[in-house]
Each structure stands twice: as C-alpha cells, then as structure tokens.
Design a protein around this motif. Structure first.
Motif, short mmCIF file in Angstrom:
data_model
loop_
_atom_site.label_atom_id
_atom_site.label_comp_id
_atom_site.label_asym_id
_atom_site.label_seq_id
_atom_site.Cartn_x
_atom_site.Cartn_y
_atom_site.Cartn_z
N PRO A 29 0.82 -1.21 0.00
CA PRO A 29 0.00 0.00 0.00
C PRO A 29 0.86 1.26 0.00
O PRO A 29 1.77 1.39 0.82
CB PRO A 29 -0.81 -0.11 1.30
CG PRO A 29 -0.08 -1.11 2.13
CD PRO A 29 0.61 -2.03 1.18
N GLY A 30 0.59 2.15 -0.92
CA GLY A 30 1.29 3.43 -0.95
C GLY A 30 2.67 3.38 -1.58
O GLY A 30 3.31 4.42 -1.74
N ILE A 31 3.16 2.18 -1.92
CA ILE A 31 4.53 2.04 -2.43
C ILE A 31 4.52 2.05 -3.96
O ILE A 31 3.83 1.28 -4.60
CB ILE A 31 5.17 0.73 -1.95
CG1 ILE A 31 5.01 0.55 -0.44
CG2 ILE A 31 6.63 0.67 -2.39
CD1 ILE A 31 5.93 1.36 0.41
N THR A 32 5.33 2.93 -4.52
CA THR A 32 5.49 3.02 -5.97
C THR A 32 6.62 2.08 -6.41
O THR A 32 7.74 2.22 -5.94
CB THR A 32 5.88 4.46 -6.37
OG1 THR A 32 4.80 5.32 -6.00
CG2 THR A 32 6.14 4.56 -7.86
N PRO A 33 6.32 1.11 -7.27
CA PRO A 33 7.37 0.16 -7.65
C PRO A 33 8.12 0.60 -8.89
O PRO A 33 7.56 1.21 -9.79
CB PRO A 33 6.59 -1.11 -7.95
CG PRO A 33 5.26 -0.63 -8.44
CD PRO A 33 5.02 0.74 -7.83
N TRP A 64 1.84 4.69 -7.01
CA TRP A 64 1.52 3.67 -6.01
C TRP A 64 0.11 3.08 -6.21
O TRP A 64 -0.26 2.15 -5.51
CB TRP A 64 1.61 4.31 -4.62
CG TRP A 64 0.63 5.43 -4.48
CD1 TRP A 64 -0.66 5.36 -4.00
CD2 TRP A 64 0.81 6.79 -4.90
NE1 TRP A 64 -1.27 6.58 -4.08
CE2 TRP A 64 -0.40 7.48 -4.62
CE3 TRP A 64 1.86 7.49 -5.49
CZ2 TRP A 64 -0.57 8.85 -4.92
CZ3 TRP A 64 1.70 8.84 -5.78
CH2 TRP A 64 0.50 9.51 -5.49
N HIS A 65 -0.66 3.64 -7.13
CA HIS A 65 -2.06 3.21 -7.24
C HIS A 65 -2.16 1.76 -7.72
O HIS A 65 -1.44 1.37 -8.65
CB HIS A 65 -2.81 4.11 -8.21
CG HIS A 65 -2.85 5.54 -7.80
ND1 HIS A 65 -1.84 6.43 -8.14
CD2 HIS A 65 -3.75 6.25 -7.08
CE1 HIS A 65 -2.13 7.63 -7.64
NE2 HIS A 65 -3.28 7.55 -6.99
N PRO A 66 -3.06 0.99 -7.15
CA PRO A 66 -3.21 -0.40 -7.60
C PRO A 66 -3.71 -0.44 -9.06
O PRO A 66 -4.28 0.53 -9.55
CB PRO A 66 -4.21 -0.99 -6.62
CG PRO A 66 -4.93 0.17 -6.01
CD PRO A 66 -3.98 1.32 -6.04
N THR A 115 -9.01 -5.23 -3.86
CA THR A 115 -7.62 -4.81 -4.00
C THR A 115 -6.78 -5.97 -3.47
O THR A 115 -6.90 -6.33 -2.31
CB THR A 115 -7.34 -3.53 -3.21
OG1 THR A 115 -8.15 -2.48 -3.76
CG2 THR A 115 -5.88 -3.12 -3.32
#
Lengths: 406, 406
Positions: free
Chosen positions: B64-68, B352-354, B384
């Motif tokens: 959650p909240g993490i940009t890969p 970070w959005h799913p 999600t």
C-alpha cells in the motif's frame, strides 16, 4: 521486509499535509435487523459529499474477529503492527490517567479485591467500590517505601489503580513478571513471580510492596486485598519521525490517546478545553508546524460504551458540522476519516467489526459513493483492509515515498 | 509456507494455456476531479465485453502506498515477492540495454557527473549530456584493463552508462559494495568501499578502474568525473519452470522486460518489429510450444511518463482492437489483462495506485461488470489484492495445482 520497514527506507520530504481524523469507536451496528447503524443514521452532509470524492473501505484494526483495546487499535492506525508492538497493560493504564511515565519506570495495573478470612478471593473487583473509596485507600498506600526506587500509587477509577516504580539509583528494572491475579475466586492472591533471572530483583521489590499493602488493606473490606497485572515498561517503540519522516502532532483531550501518541514520539499539542471546537482551534493554529495531524474524537466511543445509540449518532453529526469543513478549509493533501475500532451501542463495548473509513486525497480515484456509512464503505474499493495500511497509503498519496527499486 | 512455496509443491501438468497481457503503467488517474482515467476514457469494446465474463480487481504491485520500479513490479506479476527477491539496480540497468549478463558478472549503473577544480561535485548528472557525448566518452573508457576480469562499458542514455566486470580466471566476485555517489553536491565522488571482507578484492578492482576513468574524464567537462551505483550480480532467482512447472515464454520488445523474464528462466521469444501486431504474430506462431505467455506492451507506460493522457488512451484502444481478439481467437484457458504498475499521465511517473486487472478463466465466476476501468475494477470481486496472487490464481484456474492435503 514489511511495509513498515519500507516506509523507513523510502520516506522522502514533501510539503504535503495529512490529517487522520479518528472518531473513537466509530463503527456500529443496527439496533434491529435491517436497520441502520449509528453512522448511517446520523445526518452527515459534509462527510457524504466528501465520500463521493473519496475511496471508501472498512479498516480491520488487528485481525478478523479480534476486538482491539484502544492501545493496539491506535498503534494500527499509526502503521504499527499491534501483534508485533506491544504496549503492556500497566503502561496503558498509567498513560490513561496521564501519568508521565519515564522509559526506566515499571508500571502495573492494580485491582482492589475482596478476600475472606482464609485469604481466598471472593470478589476480584472488590464490589466495584466507588472511586472516592479507591482514592482514600490509595492515600493509605502511598507511603510504602522500597529501597532504590520511588513508588507512585495512583487511582484510576472504581477498583482500579496504577503502581509505578521509578529506579533512583540508575539501576535497570526488568519486568518479565507474571500477574498476581489468579483470575478466579476461591484461591489466594498470588505473589509476584519473576519469569527470568533478570527480573528477580524487581519481583522482590514488588513482593515487599504487596505484603505491606495487603497488610494495610486487611481492615478495609470489601477492598481488603489487591492484585497487580500487566507489569510493563515503555517498550521503546520506533518513533514516527524515524518511520515516516513526518513531523507528527496529536490533538486529543483524553490522557490515554495523548500517551500512546507520545510513546511513538508525536508532539502532543495542548488543547484548552475539551470540545472538538477546541481541538479544531489547535489544528488551525499549528497547521504550518506539522506534516501529520492525529485528530482524536473521544465521545463517539463513550456514547457507544453507554449504549446510547442516538447520542453517538448526534456526536457524529456534530463532527460532520464542526470538524470536517474546518479541516477541509485548511486544504490538506490527504484526509482520512475513520475510527480506531467499532463500539456499537447495542454491544456497549468495543467490538471486532471493521471500521468505516473514508480516504480522500488529491491524487485519489474516487469510488463515487456519496455516503459515509458501514454498508457504503463495504462497497468501497479499499475493501476490508488492514488498518496498518492507512499510514503507508497516506504517505504514498502525500508523495512522501520514493520509488521502490528501478 | 507461502503461496510461492505452495506452487512449487503442488504444481501438476495440464494442457491448459495461460496468457498474461501486461500493459505497462496501465493504471491512471482522472485529469480533473470527477473525471475519467485514461483507461476509462479509452473506447474498449472488446475488453468491456470480456470484463462482463470475468472477475475484476485492483492489483497492488508491492504494498500500500509504495510506488514500484519496473523490476519489482514485474517480479510481483510473476508471483515473486519483490521485497524478498531483489534485482540490483546495476543488473537492471544492464538488462535494460540488453546486455547479456552472465551469472558471474558484476554490473554497476554509472552516472557521469561534473566536478569543480577541487574535485567537488557540482552536478550529479553532468548537465544531462546528450547521448552522443555519452557514447564518445564511453569509447574513451573501454580500453581500461583490469587484472583477471574482462571489462565492459556501455552507454545507456544521457549521463547514464553501465559497467560490467566479467571474471576470466574462474574466480568469484563478491559485490557487497557501497555506491560511490555521495548523493549530494559540494563533496568529492567517493571510492568503492567493500561492506564485507569477501568483497574487498572486487572493490580494489573497481577502485583501480575508477581512478583511471576519472583521470581520463578530467579534461571533458561537464562530464569530467563519474560515479557507480547499485553494484550487483544475478541474484539467482528461482526459475519459473521450477516454481510453476510451466513452459513460460516472454513476448516483449524492450530490453529490460526481456531481461527480467530471462532472470527467472523464461524463454524470450524474438520479435521481428516493435508493434503489438508483431508481438501477436509471435504469440500465434509459438502458441503450441508453451503453457504460459507473458505479453508485454510498453507504450502505455511511455505515454504516461510523457504526460500524454490521450496517447495513453489511444494505445489502450489499439491493444483492445489488435491484441485482445487475437488472443481470444487462440482459445486460452486463462487470460489476465493488467499492468505492472500505474503511470498516471497527470503524474508523469510510476505511481503507487493499484492496477486495474481483468481475470478471465474457463472456470471463473464472472462479476458481470461490463466495463474495464479503475472504478469498475474497484467494484470487482477480486477487490484490491496483491499482484503476487495472480500467478497462483492463474495456476489454479488452469487446473495446474494439485489439492493441498487430504
């Protein structure tokens, strides 16, 4: 590596502001099958309009079916896994009365109890004596002195009190010590038993105190003995500034919530008065000083605990009117409206139900559901999600987490 | 025991086919509050019709909240926990230019930088020199020789290059070595410092190279020095054939994606041309040879990175028209349509959005939502969910996982 560790690695500075509006015990239940919950009953035009522009979901404080206490529930909201980070009951009780515990202190929750002529417990709660009686008894225990420690005894309420030992000789007190409460009647109160060698000196001090205190109480039935539970020290939780890089402030009026915030290094802002308007005033005046505000509303929970469905709904209405527009007027980047746990009026206590949660962000993808309530949140795109996710989500939406990997 | 380990234990043969259609950076955001995302804007009759027969959800690439980055995001799609399995930045950079790294090679990402007369960094990116200048400078560095290793220096673009050391004497190079980039200006570039004893010989080689390379660059401002980051070797990831039993093929045109697929042992199929039609042609011609196809579409991400909302939408429309029916015509058993991460045009970068995800299977339970978009997926029955679940779900639906327990 968990999200919690990831935040510590990835957090980056930004000028964004996050507000975490926590209505204690927000989640509820219908009084009758097919009826509405407290939140669904409340007339909340501001929250409903905000919901239409937000993502909704149900936050699970600790785990499916698990009812959290206030300590674990709040740790989860702040991103701390409550199964991993434990605040001992003694410490929570001390925080709850605003006792300013130092890291080296040992705190225990105390319960007055009733014993018979054979020293066997007949009532573990001493007939729930009035708080005034508790205060008189505590006064008689205050001057029990112990070698090498300062001793504090403080009333909580009814049969509950707090005992704190503060080392005065620079020594470290270890507290792996079992409760003295046998958890049943018909047997004597126990002495303190150390669970490891390092805790033996502390157990010895505690037993010295227990013997003297129980002697002094003997002539005062129904509170003619006592027990100690949850002996604990400050667990040394990672500080929020280190985990998230946020300058974090707590706006709360009840001691326990201020205490939990202080344990993770938040600045606890003084509030003059006890109303939500007083709290809003603090938010407004300190807006430029912090990145993250934890804004706590206590009375939703109190109404739920009292079983007062309508009072709980009307407190929610008041927050909708007096707090939500005031926060939005400050132009935050992320606003989360949630609770720490559910306290349905029909249950008159904390419950395991996940908590209705509204997540608004400048960079959000609104679900387009124009209602803030349990069932509306159950249809939201956040689904039923761990409350511990809220902080990382907020950090992402506030552009405060760098990319993970290339 | 995780799902990843479970797959290794339970996989069983079958004749079923799985297609994983990955539109890079698929997820987006509305340009205006209340507006539509790129995917929601795109006219996608084929995907919408397929959505009606599928399950929908939002895939969370890492947390959650993490940009890969692209590496971790793709590992997740292939079922590999990106927190557990780490592809070093140097290796990813080498993969990105199609450098055929061997398992014993050490790769580093290099950055040209500018230093002043006191050797202090004034620009960590050397004024983003044109790629042609980079190529000329790299040519001057190619003949620096080191004992016992073959040295490769390759241009990436602008100020970025790759350095690879390949042992020629059968020795093992260890690479627990810190970056030489101090991450700020006003201080000199660092030398390579080994973080453990085993890595000292490698650090010595690197420092030999650094000294010589920096000397040679001195007369060439703005690129008159350089730094090395993310020194890494092939992490030896478990191969997909061992984890899933699948004969897996990658159809991609950009080097990095082919490289990541190769790291987990997929066959990377040559594509003649760069269009999605060219990729479809490969899928069709090799259909009988594999059980699983990773089909990568790059241009959605490029358009998002460029902030070109409409180009991104029109690329999605093109995939809907040119790819989706062609895949369905091959009669797969499982088809997943998703992205590796979100790249909203309004953010011009990964986010970070799913990621909107459509899961079709012969044995699925369709949600009956006849639309493929972020909000439609937010209402889908997959909710999600972690992107790492996709592979196990696909395996189950493809009848490729035996029963767990009796």
């Amino acid at each position: 590596m968990s999200t919690f560790e990831m935040m510590q690695t990835l957090h980056q500075p930004a000028k964004t502001k996050i507000v975490h509006l926590v209505m204690d015990g927000l989640g509820g239940l219908p009084r009758d099958p097919g009826g509405k919950t407290e939140l669904e009953t409340a007339h909340t035009p501001n929250l409903d309009a905000l919901a239409a522009r937000s993502q909704l979901g149900l936050a699970s404080p600790v785990g499916p079916g698990i009812t959290p206490g206030s300590g674990p529930a709040h740790l989860a909201l702040f991103g701390y896994d409550p199964y991993r980070f434990d605040i001992g009951r003694g410490l929570l009780e001390a925080l709850g009365i605003g006792f300013e515990q130092l890291p080296q202190d040992v705190a225990a929750r105390g319960n007055f109890c009733t014993v018979d002529e054979n020293n066997c417990i007949t009532d573990r709660r001493a007939g729930r004596i009035p708080t005034e009686v508790n205060e008189r008894l505590v006064a008689t225990l205050r001057d029990i002195s112990l070698p090498g420690v300062q001793v504090f005894v403080e009333t909580v309420k009814e049969y509950r009190f707090v005992l704190v030992l503060r080392p005065t000789a620079g020594q470290t007190l270890h507290v792996n010590i079992a409760d003295t409460d046998p958890q049943k009647t018909g047997v004597p109160p126990l002495m303190a038993v150390a669970q490891d060698a390092a805790s033996e000196p502390t157990a010895e001090l505690i037993n010295h105190w227990l013997t003297e205190a129980r002697d002094r109480l003997r002539p005062h039935p129904p509170a003619n003995s006592l027990n100690l539970r949850g002996l604990a020290k400050d667990p040394g939780l990672p500080h929020m500034a280190d985990v998230t890089g946020l300058r974090a402030a707590a706006i709360a009026v009840y001691p326990m919530y201020k205490g939990v915030a202080r344990l993770i290094g938040m600045d606890v802002l003084p509030v003059v008065g006890e109303t939500v308007e007083d709290e809003v005033e603090v938010l407004r005046s300190r807006w430029s000083d912090y990145d993250y505000f934890y804004f706590h509303v206590k009375k939703t929970d109190s109404a739920g605990e009292d079983g007062d469905f309508h009072r709980k709904a009307s407190i929610i209405e008041h927050v909708d009117e007096a707090v939500v527009p005031a926060i939005l007027a400050l132009d935050p980047d992320v606003l989360i409206v949630t609770g720490d746990h559910s306290t349905p009026a029909v249950l008159k206590t904390h419950s395991w139900h996940p908590v209705p949660t509204l997540f608004w962000s400048r960079y959000g993808r609104p679900d387009g559901i124009a209602e803030f309530g349990e069932r509306a949140c159950g249809r939201g795109s956040l689904g039923t999600f761990p409350a511990t996710d809220e902080m990382a989500l907020a950090m992402g939406h506030a552009l405060r987490l760098a990319k993970y990997g290339a």
